[in-house]
Structures are given as structure tokens and as C-alpha cells.
Design a protein around this motif. Structure first.
Motif, PDB file in Angstrom:
ATOM      1  N   ASN A  65       0.857  -1.174   0.000  1.00 20.24           N
ATOM      2  CA  ASN A  65       0.000   0.000   0.000  1.00 20.24           C
ATOM      3  C   ASN A  65       0.899   1.232   0.000  1.00 20.24           C
ATOM      4  OD1 ASN A  65      -1.803   2.039   0.355  1.00 20.24           O
ATOM      5  ND2 ASN A  65      -2.785   1.168   2.164  1.00 20.24           N
ATOM      6  N   GLY A  79      -2.001   4.932   5.596  1.00 19.87           N
ATOM      7  CA  GLY A  79      -2.618   4.086   4.585  1.00 19.87           C
ATOM      8  C   GLY A  79      -4.004   4.596   4.240  1.00 19.87           C
ATOM      9  N   HIS A 101      -6.338   4.029   7.553  1.00 22.04           N
ATOM     10  CA  HIS A 101      -5.734   3.738   8.851  1.00 22.04           C
ATOM     11  C   HIS A 101      -4.226   3.979   8.792  1.00 22.04           C
ATOM     12  CE1 HIS A 101      -4.871  -0.014   6.742  1.00 22.04           C
ATOM     13  NE2 HIS A 101      -3.979  -0.311   7.660  1.00 22.04           N
ATOM     14  N   SER A 102      -3.628   4.047   9.962  1.00 23.04           N
ATOM     15  CA  SER A 102      -2.175   4.204  10.055  1.00 23.04           C
ATOM     16  C   SER A 102      -1.524   2.848   9.846  1.00 23.04           C
ATOM     17  CB  SER A 102      -1.794   4.743  11.429  1.00 23.04           C
ATOM     18  OG  SER A 102      -2.439   5.968  11.669  1.00 23.04           O
ATOM     19  N   GLU A 103      -0.388   2.850   9.170  1.00 22.08           N
ATOM     20  CA  GLU A 103       0.310   1.597   8.902  1.00 22.08           C
ATOM     21  C   GLU A 103       1.715   1.638   9.477  1.00 22.08           C
ATOM     22  OE1 GLU A 103       0.296   0.833   4.708  1.00 22.08           O
ATOM     23  OE2 GLU A 103      -1.885   0.665   4.629  1.00 22.08           O
ATOM     24  N   TRP A 161       5.097  -0.744   9.034  1.00 22.90           N
ATOM     25  CA  TRP A 161       5.754  -1.839   8.332  1.00 22.90           C
ATOM     26  C   TRP A 161       7.079  -2.120   9.022  1.00 22.90           C
ATOM     27  CZ3 TRP A 161       3.555  -4.146   3.969  1.00 22.90           C
ATOM     28  CH2 TRP A 161       2.402  -3.528   3.503  1.00 22.90           C
ATOM     29  N   GLU A 215       3.662  -5.836   6.954  1.00 24.30           N
ATOM     30  CA  GLU A 215       2.820  -4.898   7.691  1.00 24.30           C
ATOM     31  C   GLU A 215       2.517  -5.489   9.057  1.00 24.30           C
ATOM     32  OE1 GLU A 215      -1.251  -2.238   7.282  1.00 24.30           O
ATOM     33  OE2 GLU A 215      -0.766  -3.689   5.723  1.00 24.30           O
ATOM     34  N   PHE A 273       0.136  -5.531  12.636  1.00 20.55           N
ATOM     35  CA  PHE A 273      -1.282  -5.368  12.945  1.00 20.55           C
ATOM     36  C   PHE A 273      -1.477  -5.325  14.453  1.00 20.55           C
ATOM     37  CE2 PHE A 273      -1.032  -7.249   8.771  1.00 20.55           C
ATOM     38  CZ  PHE A 273      -1.868  -6.413   8.048  1.00 20.55           C
ATOM     39  N   GLU A 299      -7.377  -1.240  16.717  1.00 15.02           N
ATOM     40  CA  GLU A 299      -6.269  -0.509  16.105  1.00 15.02           C
ATOM     41  C   GLU A 299      -6.529   0.992  16.132  1.00 15.02           C
ATOM     42  OE1 GLU A 299      -4.298  -2.066  12.541  1.00 15.02           O
ATOM     43  OE2 GLU A 299      -4.782  -0.135  11.637  1.00 15.02           O
TER      44      GLU A 299
END
Length: 190
Positions: A15, A38, A41-43, A45, A56, A58, A63
Motif C-alpha cells: 500500500n 494508509g 488507517h495508520s500503517e 511496516w 505490515e 497489525f 487498532e
């Protein structure tokens, strides 16, 4: 820029929405983190092999959107100075993200609320104090803040340093009076 995007796609980040900020663990430089806003939502990695592949992470529970849909504007990340499983991130608020060892599961904990030390965080740095101690130094729309020890006890402003970003200023005709509009700090008159 297109070469970086190609690299990220090839090595696992699927993403590419929003702005990415990167952090490298000082404990193990093969451990890298990328924070991004993203789609929705916030991502976060993580790479454990120097960026050759990414996964990614989780949340293990609900979340939180720690970038608050503002990752294009305020997005910062820094690794814990002694623990590869902890990172600190900033958006409108400040958060600690702790990874579960050996998995892509994480737990996100709020460090500072929207109103303190000040919203919209742009940079985080670890500052060693000797003897293994450290504090977080933070820049935000209200200036500069720091913790008293580790990631706890925010103080603002840093002693002797007060900053404000003015978007516009003007002088009243025929008077010694000035007006200015600031970033997230209201309108001021001298």
C-alpha cells in the motif's frame, strides 16, 4: 521518487498511499520500521533483514489510527535506543508501539494526548544522557518538547526556547500594534 516506490513494491510494501517515514534500530541496523498513512488507517511496516523484505504489522486489539488521517502532514518515527521491538510514533498525538516478539502483532499505547505537549508532531529524537539514560526530544506545531526520562514526563517548552509559526502578520496603521495568526496557537496582538 519512482525508484523508491518501485523498490517498496518489489520488497513487500503493498500500500503506497501517503507519506512514509523510516527509522533504523540503533541496536540492530537490520531492523527497520516504516510509518505511513494508509487508506483509512495508520500503517507500520517492519523489516528484520535490512529492507530486503517488509511485513505490515497489525494491532492485537482495537487498532488506533495514530496518524489521525494526517500522515501526509505530521508523521514521525524513532526506534527505542535499546529494544528492537519498540518504536515511538507521532502524528496529532504521541504513541509507543510495542511488537510481540517473532510476530507482526503490535500493541499501541498513547504517550501524550492531543492537548499535551502540543498536537502535530514532526520529529522525534532519542537523546542519551549517560549511564544508559535517555529522553525523547520532540518538535511539534507548538515548538519543542522533551520527556524528563525515557518516554515519560513531557515538559514544554524546552527551557529558554519558545517558538511559534506565524502564517500571517500585519501592523495597525498609525499605531504600534501588530497582529499575527499562528499555526495551532491562535491570533496574537502585541
Amino acid at each position: 521518487k519512482s525508484a523508491i516506490l518501485f523498490y517498496l513494491l518489489v520488497y513487500g510494501i503493498t500500500n503506497l498511499a501517503g507519506r512514509f517515514e523510516l527509522a533504523i534500530s540503533p541496536v540492530n541496523t537490520n531492523v527497520l520500521y516504516a510509518a505511513s498513512q494508509g487508506s483509512g488507517h495508520s500503517e507500520l511496516w517492519r523489516s528484520s533483514n535490512g529492507g530486503s523484505t517488509w511485513a505490515e504489522t497489525f494491532e492485537s486489539g482495537t487498532e488506533p489510527n495514530w496518524l489521525g488521517s494526517q500522515g501526509w502532514y505530521d508523521n514521525t518515527i524513532v526506534c527505542h535506543p535499546t529494544n528492537t521491538l519498540i518504536v515511538y510514533v507521532g502524528g496529532p498525538e504521541l504513541w509507543q508501539i510495542t511488537m510481540s516478539g517473532g510476530t507482526n502483532s503490535r500493541t499501541t499505547t498513547r504517550l501524550a494526548s492531543y492537548s499535551w505537549p502540543h498536537p502535530d508532531h514532526h520529529a522525534l529524537r532519542i537523546v542519551p544522557t549517560g549511564g544508559g539514560g535517555w529522553y525523547l526530544l520532540n518538535t511539534n506545531d507548538g515548538g519543542v518538547a522533551r520527556t524528563t526520562s525515557g518516554a515519560t514526563g513531557y515538559t514544554m517548552p524546552v527551557t529558554g526556547m519558545v517558538t511559534t509559526q506565524f502564517y500571517g502578520v500585519d501592523k495597525a496603521p498609525g499605531r504600534s500594534a501588530y497582529f499575527g495568526g499562528t499555526q495551532d496557537n491562535g491570533t496574537w496582538q502585541s
